[in-house]
Motif scaffolding. Structure first.
Motif, PDB file in Angstrom:
ATOM      1  N   LYS A 170     105.142  37.356   4.707  1.00 44.27           N
ATOM      2  CA  LYS A 170     105.379  36.029   4.121  1.00 44.27           C
ATOM      3  C   LYS A 170     105.357  34.917   5.178  1.00 44.27           C
ATOM      4  CE  LYS A 170     108.912  37.494   1.541  1.00 44.27           C
ATOM      5  NZ  LYS A 170     109.997  37.456   0.561  1.00 44.27           N
ATOM      6  N   HIS A 210     105.313  31.279  -2.043  1.00 48.83           N
ATOM      7  CA  HIS A 210     106.272  31.431  -0.942  1.00 48.83           C
ATOM      8  C   HIS A 210     106.212  30.183  -0.061  1.00 48.83           C
ATOM      9  CE1 HIS A 210     104.761  35.541  -2.010  1.00 48.83           C
ATOM     10  NE2 HIS A 210     106.052  35.750  -2.124  1.00 48.83           N
ATOM     11  N   ALA A 239     111.419  41.058   3.239  1.00 46.87           N
ATOM     12  CA  ALA A 239     111.158  40.964   1.817  1.00 46.87           C
ATOM     13  C   ALA A 239     109.970  41.772   1.333  1.00 46.87           C
ATOM     14  CB  ALA A 239     110.969  39.506   1.446  1.00 46.87           C
ATOM     15  N   CYS A 245     112.723  39.261  -2.793  1.00 45.46           N
ATOM     16  CA  CYS A 245     112.824  37.798  -2.901  1.00 45.46           C
ATOM     17  C   CYS A 245     114.172  37.261  -2.412  1.00 45.46           C
ATOM     18  CB  CYS A 245     112.620  37.358  -4.343  1.00 45.46           C
ATOM     19  SG  CYS A 245     111.056  37.903  -5.023  1.00 45.46           S
ATOM     20  N   THR A 281     117.756  34.275  -0.420  1.00 43.76           N
ATOM     21  CA  THR A 281     116.579  33.755  -1.123  1.00 43.76           C
ATOM     22  C   THR A 281     115.504  33.474  -0.090  1.00 43.76           C
ATOM     23  OG1 THR A 281     115.626  31.981  -2.462  1.00 43.76           O
ATOM     24  CG2 THR A 281     117.485  31.385  -1.055  1.00 43.76           C
ATOM     25  N   ASP A 282     114.265  33.696  -0.468  1.00 50.28           N
ATOM     26  CA  ASP A 282     113.146  33.298   0.389  1.00 50.28           C
ATOM     27  C   ASP A 282     112.508  32.019  -0.149  1.00 50.28           C
ATOM     28  OD1 ASP A 282     111.813  34.138  -1.848  1.00 50.28           O
ATOM     29  OD2 ASP A 282     110.616  35.676  -0.852  1.00 50.28           O
ATOM     30  N   SER A 313     111.113  31.462  -2.856  1.00 47.23           N
ATOM     31  CA  SER A 313     109.845  31.672  -3.560  1.00 47.23           C
ATOM     32  C   SER A 313     110.005  31.464  -5.071  1.00 47.23           C
ATOM     33  CB  SER A 313     109.319  33.076  -3.277  1.00 47.23           C
ATOM     34  OG  SER A 313     110.245  34.050  -3.722  1.00 47.23           O
ATOM     35  N   HIS A 331     108.861  33.044  -8.945  1.00 45.34           N
ATOM     36  CA  HIS A 331     108.341  34.237  -9.612  1.00 45.34           C
ATOM     37  C   HIS A 331     108.633  34.198 -11.100  1.00 45.34           C
ATOM     38  CE1 HIS A 331     107.460  36.354  -5.860  1.00 45.34           C
ATOM     39  NE2 HIS A 331     108.550  35.755  -5.403  1.00 45.34           N
ATOM     40  N   VAL A 349     113.631  31.211  -6.822  1.00 48.33           N
ATOM     41  CA  VAL A 349     114.588  32.287  -6.536  1.00 48.33           C
ATOM     42  C   VAL A 349     115.859  31.647  -5.973  1.00 48.33           C
ATOM     43  CG1 VAL A 349     115.064  34.311  -5.101  1.00 48.33           C
ATOM     44  CG2 VAL A 349     112.766  33.962  -6.061  1.00 48.33           C
ATOM     45  N   SER A 383     105.683  38.762 -12.120  1.00 47.53           N
ATOM     46  CA  SER A 383     105.590  39.060 -10.690  1.00 47.53           C
ATOM     47  C   SER A 383     105.310  40.538 -10.456  1.00 47.53           C
ATOM     48  CB  SER A 383     106.904  38.674  -9.992  1.00 47.53           C
ATOM     49  OG  SER A 383     106.898  39.144  -8.662  1.00 47.53           O
ATOM     50  N   GLU A 390     106.357  42.104  -8.161  1.00 41.37           N
ATOM     51  CA  GLU A 390     107.553  42.698  -7.553  1.00 41.37           C
ATOM     52  C   GLU A 390     108.644  43.002  -8.581  1.00 41.37           C
ATOM     53  OE1 GLU A 390     107.754  40.903  -3.188  1.00 41.37           O
ATOM     54  OE2 GLU A 390     107.198  39.416  -4.681  1.00 41.37           O
TER      55      GLU A 390
END
Lengths: 107, 372
Positions: A33, A97, B29, B231, B238-239, B241, B243, B270, B309, B311
């Protein structure tokens, strides 16, 4: 004979060396990422190839004024390319992201 | 003002006090990664300082002003809704409702998100439509269904309050009260809203007794079988992102912002899991009552559609594993001192005047807006 071969080899190398920048493609890897570089400088007309080496999909886009683009979603193991044909500074990000950031300076 | 200084200093000193800081490289992640518990723990070390952008650097005066503005209901058109009305510090900076309530009791489309730890946020709001916290700070103020403020009128309104003139001149010398400076002050304050050390942080720092055995098993599940880390990674869980996690409502979320990207349809930000226990109900639509329901959703409760997603997949968690995950998430709550409300600047008492306040009986003009 040897000198002819040598001259020919040098000439070939020279052609390759001169021709290389015209077809040069800067490769940026998307992994964990992140883009593998935070900033790059390129010349107008050069292309950047974004290679998704992650296990998840990524998007590649820019909202920078004068240079907006969206290359869509790249699945793992695929790549997309973008020719930067305008000078300026462009922030490239992933819409999925957003912590992925790359600044492309086009001279 | 003094009360705020305590909060600001607390927020910064709190994180500075945590030893062993390393910038958290968010390599965690990728769900398939196999690491030991100790290796995973290294991914969750708290940062040592709050990041402020160079375009809007931190000053104590500006953060203090931002805190005053944040809790001042006169920033709304009808003068009765402050930022803090929905972002209530007693609910970990949320409102405890399934969906927010705005101007004239308008039920909003989404749950009020917390403002906790937003200094580390990217592409803010549930749908990521604002790129910076400064942009975000103005969004709800101007939205007719939220605070319904006329942004041209707010500057004059604050100008009429002598203490605000002074506070803005101190924070923005030579520039004073402008819409941009209102946003900068609020954003600066919001960046200082960082929750304190939780039992989980003490465990990460080496105190093996800080969390239960069940919570430790939950941590292992979080990073492996349950794949939450895909994520909810890093110290802030949290990243940032977006979804589609398969919530069954019709809200397309980020799909409105980036309509051409399939995986962004029904996608939402997220959120952090910090202090999640105090922030029920959950999800963008507030439809899940507690954390156990959230685990059930991720286990097997999601809908499948083209935007879902990659994921999100069936987890086949056992009942004890679900309990362990909830026990783990409980350890992310810090028990911070209550947040003191500021004393708000008084109206000018030296000249006669009347207030130009928009009616509280329904939104006036402007576009409708989904909650954050």
């Amino acid at each position: 004979m040897k000198s002819k071969i040598l001259a020919s080899a040098v000439a070939t190398l020279f052609v390759v060396a001169v021709a290389a920048p015209a077809s040069a493609e800067i490769v940026i890897t998307q992994k964990a990422k992140k883009f593998d570089k935070k900033k790059i400088s390129i010349k107008k007309g050069e292309a950047v190839k974004f290679v998704n080496s992650d296990s998840i999909s990524h998007n590649t886009h820019s909202r920078s004024s004068g240079g907006k683009f969206d290359l869509g979603v790249s699945k793992p193991g695929t790549a997309v390319s973008k020719v930067f044909d305008k000078s300026g500074k462009f922030k490239v990000r992933c819409t999925i992201h957003p912590k992925m950031k790359l600044t492309v300076k086009v001279n | 003002m003094g009360a705020y200084n305590k909060i600001s200093k607390f927020a910064i000193s709190m994180v500075v006090a945590v030893s062993g800081f390393a910038t958290v490289a968010s390599t965690a992640a990728i769900g398939a990664e196999k690491k030991s518990r100790e290796e995973w723990k290294k991914e969750y070390v708290r940062p040592s300082e709050i990041p402020f952008p160079k375009e809007n650097p931190y000053t104590a005066a500006k953060a203090d002003l931002g805190r005053t503005l944040f809790f001042d209901p006169r920033l709304s058109g009808a003068n009765y809704i402050s930022c803090g009305t929905c972002h209530n510090p007693s609910f970990a900076w949320g409102d405890g409702l399934a969906k927010g309530i705005g101007h004239a009791m308008t039920r909003l489309g989404r749950r009020t998100p917390t403002i906790l730890n937003l200094a580390w946020g990217e592409y803010l709001m549930w749908d990521g439509r604002f790129e910076t916290l400064e942009q975000q700070a103005l969004g709800p103020m101007a939205a007719a269904v939220e605070m319904n403020q006329n942004m041209k009128a707010i500057v004059a309104e604050l100008q009429s309050i002598p203490e605000y003139r002074t506070l803005f001149n101190v924070s923005f010398p030579g520039k004073g009260i402008t819409v941009d400076n209102i946003a900068k002050a609020i954003a600066t304050f919001e960046r200082t809203v960082v929750r304190g050390v939780a039992p989980f942080d003490r465990w990460i720092a080496g105190d093996e007794h800080a969390i239960s055995t069940s919570a430790k098993r939950g941590f292992d599940l979080f990073n492996n079988k349950a794949n939450c880390v895909a994520c909810h990674s890093g110290w802030n869980f949290t990243d940032s992102s977006f979804h589609d996690i398969g919530m069954p409502d019709k809200d397309i979320g980020r799909g409105k912002v980036v309509p051409g990207v399939v995986v962004m349809q029904h996608a939402f930000k997220v959120p952090t899991l910090r202090n999640a226990v105090e922030r029920a109900p959950y999800m963008h639509d507030g439809s899940l009552k507690n954390l156990y329901s959230v685990v059930e959703h991720y286990d097997n409760g999601f809908v499948t559609r083209p935007s879902k997603s990659e994921e999100i997949y069936k987890l086949n968690l056992t009942a004890p594993e679900k309990t362990d995950l909830v026990e783990f998430m409980k350890t992310l709550s810090s028990k911070d001192a209550p947040v003191a409300l500021p004393r708000l600047p008084a109206y000018d008492q030296t000249v006669a005047g009347s207030l130009n306040v928009s009616p509280a009986a329904g939104p006036s003009t402007g576009s409708s807006a989904m909650r954050a």
